[in-house]
Design a protein around this motif. Structure first.
Motif, PDB file in Angstrom:
ATOM      1  N   ILE A  98       0.996  -1.132   0.113  1.00 25.93           N
ATOM      2  CA  ILE A  98       0.018  -0.078  -0.174  1.00 25.93           C
ATOM      3  C   ILE A  98       0.687   1.234  -0.123  1.00 25.93           C
ATOM      4  CG2 ILE A  98      -1.813  -1.321   1.148  1.00 25.93           C
ATOM      5  CD1 ILE A  98      -0.869   0.371   3.802  1.00 25.93           C
ATOM      6  N   PRO A  99       0.457   2.307  -0.480  1.00 28.62           N
ATOM      7  CA  PRO A  99       1.129   3.589  -0.416  1.00 28.62           C
ATOM      8  C   PRO A  99       1.189   4.304   0.994  1.00 28.62           C
ATOM      9  CG  PRO A  99      -0.866   4.115  -1.461  1.00 28.62           C
ATOM     10  CD  PRO A  99      -0.975   2.659  -1.117  1.00 28.62           C
ATOM     11  N   ALA A 100       2.170   3.837   1.813  1.00 26.53           N
ATOM     12  CA  ALA A 100       1.940   4.204   3.315  1.00 26.53           C
ATOM     13  C   ALA A 100       2.522   5.394   3.665  1.00 26.53           C
ATOM     14  CB  ALA A 100       2.377   2.996   4.048  1.00 26.53           C
ATOM     15  N   VAL A 101       2.702   6.190   2.935  1.00 26.53           N
ATOM     16  CA  VAL A 101       3.243   7.776   3.413  1.00 26.53           C
ATOM     17  C   VAL A 101       2.028   8.742   3.154  1.00 26.53           C
ATOM     18  CG1 VAL A 101       4.929   9.615   3.005  1.00 26.53           C
ATOM     19  CG2 VAL A 101       5.473   7.035   2.977  1.00 26.53           C
ATOM     20  N   LEU A 102       1.571   9.289   4.035  1.00 24.22           N
ATOM     21  CA  LEU A 102       0.281  10.100   3.899  1.00 24.22           C
ATOM     22  C   LEU A 102       0.574  11.308   4.433  1.00 24.22           C
ATOM     23  CD1 LEU A 102      -2.473   7.663   5.403  1.00 24.22           C
ATOM     24  CD2 LEU A 102      -2.029   8.351   2.935  1.00 24.22           C
ATOM     25  N   HIS A 103      -0.048  12.460   4.076  1.00 21.27           N
ATOM     26  CA  HIS A 103       0.152  13.886   4.516  1.00 21.27           C
ATOM     27  C   HIS A 103      -0.957  14.295   5.311  1.00 21.27           C
ATOM     28  CE1 HIS A 103       3.595  13.258   1.771  1.00 21.27           C
ATOM     29  NE2 HIS A 103       4.443  13.899   2.600  1.00 21.27           N
ATOM     30  N   ALA A 104      -0.880  15.149   6.178  1.00 20.34           N
ATOM     31  CA  ALA A 104      -1.917  15.453   7.048  1.00 20.34           C
ATOM     32  C   ALA A 104      -1.869  16.797   7.662  1.00 20.34           C
ATOM     33  CB  ALA A 104      -2.517  14.613   7.916  1.00 20.34           C
ATOM     34  N   GLU A 105      -2.953  17.715   7.955  1.00 21.02           N
ATOM     35  CA  GLU A 105      -2.966  18.829   8.701  1.00 21.02           C
ATOM     36  C   GLU A 105      -3.081  18.238  10.147  1.00 21.02           C
ATOM     37  OE1 GLU A 105      -6.068  21.375   7.614  1.00 21.02           O
ATOM     38  OE2 GLU A 105      -5.393  21.615   5.723  1.00 21.02           O
ATOM     39  N   TRP A 106      -1.982  18.791  10.955  1.00 21.14           N
ATOM     40  CA  TRP A 106      -1.979  18.576  12.417  1.00 21.14           C
ATOM     41  C   TRP A 106      -2.887  19.596  13.090  1.00 21.14           C
ATOM     42  CZ3 TRP A 106       3.120  19.390  15.483  1.00 21.14           C
ATOM     43  CH2 TRP A 106       2.819  18.838  16.699  1.00 21.14           C
ATOM     44  N   VAL A 107      -3.988  18.992  13.922  1.00 21.09           N
ATOM     45  CA  VAL A 107      -4.821  19.811  14.438  1.00 21.09           C
ATOM     46  C   VAL A 107      -4.858  19.450  15.974  1.00 21.09           C
ATOM     47  CG1 VAL A 107      -7.226  20.828  14.717  1.00 21.09           C
ATOM     48  CG2 VAL A 107      -6.019  20.100  12.345  1.00 21.09           C
ATOM     49  N   ARG A 108      -5.032  20.317  17.006  1.00 22.77           N
ATOM     50  CA  ARG A 108      -5.199  20.166  18.230  1.00 22.77           C
ATOM     51  C   ARG A 108      -6.434  21.075  18.641  1.00 22.77           C
ATOM     52  NH1 ARG A 108      -0.124  20.505  21.649  1.00 22.77           N
ATOM     53  NH2 ARG A 108       0.101  18.540  20.534  1.00 22.77           N
ATOM     54  N   SER A 109      -7.445  20.442  19.109  1.00 19.85           N
ATOM     55  CA  SER A 109      -8.574  21.259  19.393  1.00 19.85           C
ATOM     56  C   SER A 109      -9.100  22.055  18.046  1.00 19.85           C
ATOM     57  CB  SER A 109      -8.530  22.264  20.709  1.00 19.85           C
ATOM     58  OG  SER A 109      -8.203  21.440  21.719  1.00 19.85           O
ATOM     59  N   THR A 110      -9.146  23.194  18.051  1.00 17.41           N
ATOM     60  CA  THR A 110      -9.550  24.010  16.691  1.00 17.41           C
ATOM     61  C   THR A 110      -8.299  24.590  16.382  1.00 17.41           C
ATOM     62  OG1 THR A 110     -10.105  25.944  18.047  1.00 17.41           O
ATOM     63  CG2 THR A 110     -11.748  24.405  17.737  1.00 17.41           C
ATOM     64  N   ALA A 111      -7.173  24.450  16.617  1.00 17.80           N
ATOM     65  CA  ALA A 111      -6.020  24.878  16.232  1.00 17.80           C
ATOM     66  C   ALA A 111      -5.057  24.243  15.543  1.00 17.80           C
ATOM     67  CB  ALA A 111      -5.079  25.535  17.465  1.00 17.80           C
ATOM     68  N   ALA A 118       0.350  22.545  12.268  1.00 12.89           N
ATOM     69  CA  ALA A 118       1.294  22.638  11.337  1.00 12.89           C
ATOM     70  C   ALA A 118       0.520  22.243   9.939  1.00 12.89           C
ATOM     71  CB  ALA A 118       2.245  21.237  11.345  1.00 12.89           C
ATOM     72  N   PRO A 119       0.781  22.902   8.890  1.00  9.76           N
ATOM     73  CA  PRO A 119       0.199  22.877   7.831  1.00  9.76           C
ATOM     74  C   PRO A 119       0.200  21.605   7.124  1.00  9.76           C
ATOM     75  CG  PRO A 119       2.223  24.052   7.188  1.00  9.76           C
ATOM     76  CD  PRO A 119       1.852  23.921   8.731  1.00  9.76           C
ATOM     77  N   LYS A 120       1.220  20.848   7.141  1.00 10.67           N
ATOM     78  CA  LYS A 120       1.153  19.387   6.600  1.00 10.67           C
ATOM     79  C   LYS A 120       2.216  18.673   7.507  1.00 10.67           C
ATOM     80  CE  LYS A 120      -1.529  19.157   3.037  1.00 10.67           C
ATOM     81  NZ  LYS A 120      -2.558  18.146   3.008  1.00 10.67           N
ATOM     82  N   VAL A 121       1.957  17.549   8.177  1.00 10.25           N
ATOM     83  CA  VAL A 121       3.046  16.589   8.559  1.00 10.25           C
ATOM     84  C   VAL A 121       2.930  15.297   7.942  1.00 10.25           C
ATOM     85  CG1 VAL A 121       2.676  17.732  10.753  1.00 10.25           C
ATOM     86  CG2 VAL A 121       1.402  15.529  10.123  1.00 10.25           C
ATOM     87  N   GLU A 122       3.977  14.561   7.861  1.00  7.41           N
ATOM     88  CA  GLU A 122       4.152  13.307   7.135  1.00  7.41           C
ATOM     89  C   GLU A 122       3.655  12.100   8.163  1.00  7.41           C
ATOM     90  OE1 GLU A 122       7.754  10.618   5.642  1.00  7.41           O
ATOM     91  OE2 GLU A 122       7.401  12.349   4.508  1.00  7.41           O
ATOM     92  N   VAL A 123       3.031  11.288   7.643  1.00 12.29           N
ATOM     93  CA  VAL A 123       2.376  10.257   8.414  1.00 12.29           C
ATOM     94  C   VAL A 123       2.833   8.724   7.991  1.00 12.29           C
ATOM     95  CG1 VAL A 123       0.535   8.877   9.564  1.00 12.29           C
ATOM     96  CG2 VAL A 123       0.629  11.439   9.461  1.00 12.29           C
ATOM     97  N   ARG A 124       3.614   8.050   8.238  1.00 14.25           N
ATOM     98  CA  ARG A 124       3.881   6.651   7.681  1.00 14.25           C
ATOM     99  C   ARG A 124       3.591   5.784   8.468  1.00 14.25           C
ATOM    100  NH1 ARG A 124       9.973   6.419   5.518  1.00 14.25           N
ATOM    101  NH2 ARG A 124       9.986   8.508   4.369  1.00 14.25           N
TER     102      ARG A 124
END
Length: 342
Positions: free
Chosen positions: A68-81, A84-90
């Motif tokens: 599977i393409p196991a590297v994803l990119h996501a916005e990192w959100v805590r509560s409503t804040a 980081a614009p993008k974090v890498e998730v493996r």
């Protein structure tokens, strides 16, 4: 441990950075070093000549797990804040229909944080693994729906010796059909349909198991997964195990394609379970019950896979063979050359 002994110098130019096809070589025309388990005798050949080293009635077991393409990119959100614009998730390994262990390449990610991959997919950080950088994340989708989103959004895991991104198809075996491996079960990559058909025509048996590979490297040398932490999911059909036992009883050989297949088969031989999770660690002290030979790639210095190979052949003969492979210019890693130990 044997891992401290199985060390050697690997020149950087022997790290295969290109798929064979991009080097003008068919996948089944990569080089193959054939190593005699007993004598250490070495033959230099090419993989499409594999049938010359097998016998009528031998059984070749392959892993049909699909990468599977196991590297994803996501916005990192805590509560409503948004932190980081993008974090890498493996993705590291699946724990349930919608739950995965994952390596989030960002400091200070905490339980309760949210990862927004797309408008239609997010995940919550549910827990942190003790003494590990891995986190447990729960996606908003499950099962096939989740895999469809991962295939739409992700990209293959690529390590530093791979100089540029390659399409996911380059990280698949031709027979892969069950999604779940985050890294390619690379020992089967050199097989083509033509070679598989040739083996069948010579009455060499073929069958398949599934083992979904986990994340092997955590991007920081301070983190080393202990053998008991390297859990991988496997499944062996009853008919496949019956064929294995019949082959052994007839005096023919069972050839495992890859370390994943060896782990699955030897786990089943130990505990009698044809499916489940295994953290089996195999080294020179392990008495192999099923695998009589192995088809594998070339493994980097100090890799735990080398410990497994020492269950097939003595460390001294193995290291001598690796020394010869380096002198002969064999290529390492998932896009490299092959090693048959038989």
């Amino acid at each position: 441990m044997a891992i401290k002994k199985l060390d050697f110098y690997l020149p950087n130019d022997l790290n295969a950075s290109l798929p064979p096809e991009k080097r003008g070589v068919r996948r089944d025309h990569v080089r193959m070093m054939v190593l005699d388990r007993t004598t250490g005798e070495i033959n230099h050949d090419h993989f499409f000549h594999l049938s010359q080293y097998l016998q009528t009635g031998d059984l070749v077991i392959l892993n049909n797990s699909r990468t599977i393409p196991a590297v994803l990119h996501a916005e990192w959100v805590r509560s409503t804040a948004q932190l980081a614009p993008k974090v890498e998730v493996r993705l590291a390994r699946r724990r349930g229909e919608g739950t995965w262990e994952a390596l989030i390449v960002a400091n200070l990610v905490k339980t309760g944080d949210r990862l927004q991959f797309s408008p239609d997919l997010s995940a919550m950080v549910r827990a942190e693994k003790e003494n590990s950088p891995l986190k447990i994340i729960e996606f908003t989708k499950k099962g096939t729906d989740l895999f469809n989103m991962i295939y739409a959004l992700g990209e293959p895991i690529r390590y530093e010796y791979i100089e540029q991104p390659w399409d996911l198809d380059y990280y698949q075996t031709v027979f892969a059909c069950h999604p779940g491996s985050v890294e390619m079960p690379s020992a089967g990559r050199a097989f083509s349909w033509e070679l598989l058909f040739k083996l069948k025509c010579m009455n060499i048996q073929l069958d398949f198991i599934q083992m979904h590979t986990g994340l092997s490297y955590l991007l920081d040398d301070q983190w080393h997964q202990r053998p008991e932490e390297n859990e991988e999911e496997y499944q062996i059909a009853e008919g496949t195990m019956e064929k294995i036992l019949e082959t052994k009883a007839s005096g023919k050989r069972v050839i495992a394609v890859g370390t994943t297949v060896v782990r699955a088969l030897e786990t089943a031989a130990m505990n009698g379970a044809l499916s489940g999770m295994t953290n089996l660690y195999i080294d020179k002290h392990f008495p192999l019950k099923i695998a009589d030979g192995i088809i594998t790639g070339f493994h980097e210095p100090k890799a735990s896979h080398l410990d497994m190979l020492s269950a097939f052949i003595s460390e001294s003969l193995l290291l001598n063979a690796y020394d010869q492979a380096i002198k002969a210019g064999y290529l390492w890693h998932e896009f490299g050359d092959m090693n048959l130990i038989i």
